[in-house]
Design an enzyme around this catalytic site. Sequence first.
Site, mmCIF file in Angstrom:
data_model
loop_
_atom_site.group_PDB
_atom_site.id
_atom_site.type_symbol
_atom_site.label_atom_id
_atom_site.label_comp_id
_atom_site.label_asym_id
_atom_site.label_seq_id
_atom_site.Cartn_x
_atom_site.Cartn_y
_atom_site.Cartn_z
ATOM 1 N N CYS A 30 0.968 -1.144 0.045
ATOM 2 C CA CYS A 30 0.029 0.095 -0.087
ATOM 3 C C CYS A 30 0.904 1.197 -0.001
ATOM 4 C CB CYS A 30 -0.907 0.084 1.022
ATOM 5 S SG CYS A 30 -2.044 -1.398 1.403
ATOM 6 N N ASN A 60 4.685 1.529 11.899
ATOM 7 C CA ASN A 60 3.288 1.174 11.796
ATOM 8 C C ASN A 60 2.664 0.415 13.150
ATOM 9 O OD1 ASN A 60 2.570 1.585 8.824
ATOM 10 N ND2 ASN A 60 4.772 0.676 8.628
ATOM 11 N N HIS A 112 5.307 4.835 0.620
ATOM 12 C CA HIS A 112 5.108 3.417 0.803
ATOM 13 C C HIS A 112 4.670 3.098 2.317
ATOM 14 C CE1 HIS A 112 5.252 -0.883 0.859
ATOM 15 N NE2 HIS A 112 5.215 -0.813 -0.485
ATOM 16 N N HIS A 113 3.715 2.541 2.340
ATOM 17 C CA HIS A 113 3.407 2.299 4.068
ATOM 18 C C HIS A 113 4.176 1.852 4.669
ATOM 19 C CE1 HIS A 113 0.007 2.859 6.776
ATOM 20 N NE2 HIS A 113 -0.976 2.488 5.959
ATOM 21 N N SER A 114 5.231 0.933 4.018
ATOM 22 C CA SER A 114 6.336 0.411 5.262
ATOM 23 C C SER A 114 7.104 1.454 5.837
ATOM 24 C CB SER A 114 7.096 -0.498 4.230
ATOM 25 O OG SER A 114 7.867 0.125 3.182
#
Length: 527
Positions: free
Chosen positions: A54, A377, A167-169
């Site tokens: 994501c 996260n 980037h969601h990471s």
Amino acid sequence: MASEEGIRLRAIRTKVADTDATTAGRDAYDGEIGQEMEPVTPAGRMFMQPNLSCCIVCIIGFKNGINVAAMKKGLEETIVQHKRFSSVMKQDENGSKYWVRTKVNIDDHIVVPPASAINPESSNKIEDYAAELALALPFDQSRPLWELHILNVKSADAAASAIFRIHHSLGDGISIMSLFLASTRSVSNPISLPSVQPLSTEGFNSNERRAGSMYYYFSLFRWTCITIWCTLVEVGKFLLLLLGVKDSQTALKGSIGVGRLAKSISTANIGLDDMRIVKNAVGGTVNDVFLGIVSSGIRRYLQQHADKLAIHSSNNQGNHPVYGGTKEAVAARISIQDKCIDVLRIRATSLVNTRTQPGLPELSTMMQGGSQARWGNSIGYVLTPLCMKKHDDPLDYVRKAKETIDRKKCSLEAIFTYWSAQLILKLVGAEAAVNMSYNALVHTTLALSNMIGPLEEAMFFGNPITDIVPTVFGQPQALCIHLQSYMGKAKLVVTVAKDIIPDPDILLQHIVYSLEDMKQAACARTH
């Protein structure tokens, strides 16, 4: 979502990353640029998997045109200094992954699209350009996983716009919003950072805490029992979701592969004062109102589609024994459709911050790590059912939303989903953890998110910000709804898969109209 004081974000202060990685990790990268290494978090590894890859996309509108050279210099002095935005992901010989600091070439991360890339005839040219990033090529893994698109194009609300694609990471919304806000300054006081309202904490009040009485211990025991019960119930529902209890198939429900479809973004401005009027009428919160207007708006949208189906059928089928041809027959069919919508199962997955400090933590604390605030996260999923039953009183949607959210507040569902994913990842691997999260998302209808922004006007490298529009691409859902506050106003953002929901503007207007009806109902009760 507003208060008189709020919290203050400290100026950005970077810290040398912890180098206590394994010896094998160090040896694997001897000679590379920057030996500051940090293990990739379990959630970061999950977001690198193809099924759950994501990207966070955020449109920042500006009052003035963007000076590209000044923007590059400002980024180099702030965001690029952050360890996650100046690192690449590496893997050692044992399969362990690490963030490794590297030299950043700012030109590799700045995109200035040609005029031909923007449709001048579109009334939502900025949103359309941002939506096309859903189909953009994956990030180059040899560089930090972020980029900034600069569009010196006028729109309805801004003279120019910048679009972050991250980037969601690299981190969740709380982390990235904190970093962004730490790079801004208050327009009214350029040497200070904008204030952000904290979320209120839950628990016993100060009088009960000071009392140390039997009433306090009874309240503690009662609260513990309620928490255990609500957690068991909500976790049980989550397990049923993983076992295949899906949402009803509607015009809003996606399917496997929907995360990679073309997207469309629609936005609308709504007043936080209107939301406060509604929340005060029911004794709730802004989150209760948000869930209530979304529930009502989605029901209206589904009802409109049902009405069209009934009218279309009666006009074309004549006196067909099933469809009928009279007004009475059409009315009867609509009544049946109403009852069908009442029993629909439509649920949202809401991302919840699992950090011990509520709201947006101070960036300097978050960057240092520790138990009080963690970068990355730190989010769990909460399964939120939407009320689809038709109510004559618009405020009943908010009352039902309040019941749902109050029950969620009493449970540890978010913490359970967060730690269960971490545990599965460590015991079985990233693929199994991703499959669990993917199933939780694909079996539901939409994603919901509410993000708090500055209370006052802020500027980014000297350029005042007019609005903030966040969204996420890549999740296996056809519908994603965000609420972003800024300067006492709220931006409602609806992102859809175009092949599934071709008319997002209609859905957006239904949600806006729901708030208007609720406000009128609330005002009528006070007179």
